[in-house]
Design an enzyme around this catalytic site. Structure first.
Site, PDB file in Angstrom:
ATOM      1  CB  ILE A 194      -0.990  -0.012   1.193  1.00 34.86           C
ATOM      2  CG1 ILE A 194      -2.075   1.051   0.965  1.00 34.86           C
ATOM      3  CG2 ILE A 194      -0.267   0.207   2.537  1.00 34.86           C
ATOM      4  CD1 ILE A 194      -3.336   0.840   1.737  1.00 34.86           C
ATOM      5  CE1 TYR A 201       9.256  -7.177 -10.342  1.00 32.72           C
ATOM      6  CE2 TYR A 201       9.260  -7.175 -12.732  1.00 32.72           C
ATOM      7  CZ  TYR A 201       8.629  -6.904 -11.537  1.00 32.72           C
ATOM      8  OH  TYR A 201       7.357  -6.357 -11.534  1.00 32.72           O
ATOM      9  CD  GLU A 254      11.538  -7.101 -17.082  1.00 33.44           C
ATOM     10  OE1 GLU A 254      11.078  -6.086 -17.638  1.00 33.44           O
ATOM     11  OE2 GLU A 254      12.739  -7.413 -17.139  1.00 33.44           O
ATOM     12  CD  GLN A 296      13.688  -5.713  -6.022  1.00 30.61           C
ATOM     13  OE1 GLN A 296      13.433  -4.495  -6.164  1.00 30.61           O
ATOM     14  NE2 GLN A 296      14.170  -6.448  -6.986  1.00 30.61           N
ATOM     15  CB  SER A 321       5.390  -7.837 -14.459  1.00 27.72           C
ATOM     16  OG  SER A 321       6.275  -7.076 -15.244  1.00 27.72           O
TER      17      SER A 321
END
Ligand code: NAP
Ligand code: GDD
Length: 334
Positions: free
Chosen positions: A18, A156, A134, A90, A132
């Protein structure tokens, strides 16, 4: 209906992350819709509620950390949320190369921790996973949609692929209402300063105000499908209102290079980016995602979602916000 009964009917949403960019926009939006918003926050030595300072009084906070299973179970037990939005991660790709194990623990395995908390405490809780673009990495096709194979190019991206598939797996194995939003890059004046868009808007504003003269960047030819975070959090909510859980690509369908972002940002301030931007190898990545551009037709058809903010509007919004921020700071010092 009495006020007490009305209050009882308010849905409750638990948001992890948040204090981050998306968490702040989602919290605003859910509060506007009448939700009770529970924000999970991790312990830190200083308070970092900058992005939610304006709505802090309307949010209930619960302590928890993605790395700590019991705290996730307790958060779900304590607040019995109707909906859980897992936005914490992260999230910085560059850091994931330097801290791949932490990134895996936080961004990948923690998704299982939250899903297990839900499965054990109340499997009727609806779940949103922040997947994502990604994950598409070295893209197999252009544009990318829900059926495009994944080929992640960073620790990631690899972690997000795990988070995505464990969400699908828990949906199929345990019949959870678990949806995954495959969101392309989305930005705002609340974007972290290390991400390229904010680095450029903040850098251009600093140069305009005479605080800096140069801005060092990495790969100027990388292309991204950049949208506005405020538009994208609406799609997260829409996914959880559907009768059936599913996966959706959320994007603008347009792609621009880092160079073009610089051109519009500096141009908006009457500057030429060529005179100020310098390339520094240290901002290049060991493996790069060269091009991302998505196809949001499934979300348009099933959710009636579409992006509302153009690339130019996004860039100028960010530059104007950074000009106001820095100007305010300078005036405060005077
Ligand atoms: P962000 O601004 O970096 O926010 C990340 C949030 O995660 C912060 O609130 C952070 O808390 C929290 N967090 C990190 N580690 C944690 C831990 N161990 N325990 C509890 N909380 C932890 O990210 P964002 O841009 O809002 O993105 C939200 C989500 O969407 C992320 O999962 C990101 O990977 C994903 N995503 C983002 C984009 C994008 O373009 N923005 C696109 C696709 C997917 P602190 O404030 O305490 O650090
Ligand atoms: N950060 C950064 N800094 N990126 C730079 C720089 C620089 O100085 N110079 C060039 N770039 C290039 C990067 O190499 C990359 O190709 C592109 O700009 C975008 O980088 P970021 O803004 O750091 O975002 P990202 O695309 O790596 O990751 C973001 O979007 C993902 C969705 O595709 C993050 O928000 C992720 O959490 C998110 O999942």
């Amino acid at each position: 209906m009495t006020t007490d009964e009305e209050e009882l009917e308010m849905p409750t949403a638990l948001i992890t992350g948040i204090t981050g960019q998306d968490g702040s926009y989602l919290a605003e939006s859910l509060l506007d819709k009448g939700y009770d918003v529970i924000g999970m926050v991790r312990r830190s030595s200083t308070v970092n509620y900058e992005r939610i300072a304006h709505i802090q009084g309307a949010i209930q906070f619960v302590n928890g950390d993605l790395l700590d299973q019991m705290s996730l179970i307790d958060a779900v037990k304590q607040h019995s949320p109707d909906e859980v939005y897992n936005l914490a991660a992260q999230s910085f790709v560059q850091t994931s190369f330097g801290q791949p194990v932490l990134t895996g623990e936080t961004t990948a395995l923690s998704v299982t921790r939250i899903l297990d908390a839900i499965r054990n405490v109340d499997p009727s809780t609806r779940f949103y996973q922040a997947s994502s673009s990604e994950m598409f990495g070295k893209v197999a096709e252009v544009p990318q949609n829900e059926n495009t194979p994944f080929y992640p190019r960073s620790p990631y991206g690899v972690a997000k692929v795990y988070g995505h598939w464990i969400t699908v797996n828990y949906r199929e194995s345990y019949n959870l209402h678990a949806s995954s939003g495959i969101l392309f890059n989305h930005e705002s004046p609340r974007r972290g300063l290390e991400f390229v868009t904010r680095k450029i808007s903040y850098g251009a504003a600093s140069i305009k105000l005479g605080l800096e003269d140069k801005l060092a960047l990495g790969n100027l030819d990388a292309k991204r499908d950049w949208g506005f975070a405020g538009d994208y959090v609406e799609a997260m909510w829409m996914m959880l209102q559907e009768d059936s859980p599913d996966d959706y690509v959320i994007c603008t369908g347009m792609t621009h290079s880092v160079r073009e972002f610089c051109d519009v940002a500096f141009g908006h301030l009457g500057l030429s980016y060529e005179e100020h931007v310098v390339v520094d190898e240290k901002f290049f990545r060991p493996a790069e995602v060269d091009l991302l551009v998505g196809d949001y037709s499934k979300a348009a058809k099933k959710l009636q979602w579409k992006p509302r903010t153009t690339f130019e509007e996004l860039v100028t919004m960010m530059v104007d916000a950074d000009m106001a921020l820095l100007d305010g700071r300078l005036k405060g010092l005077a």
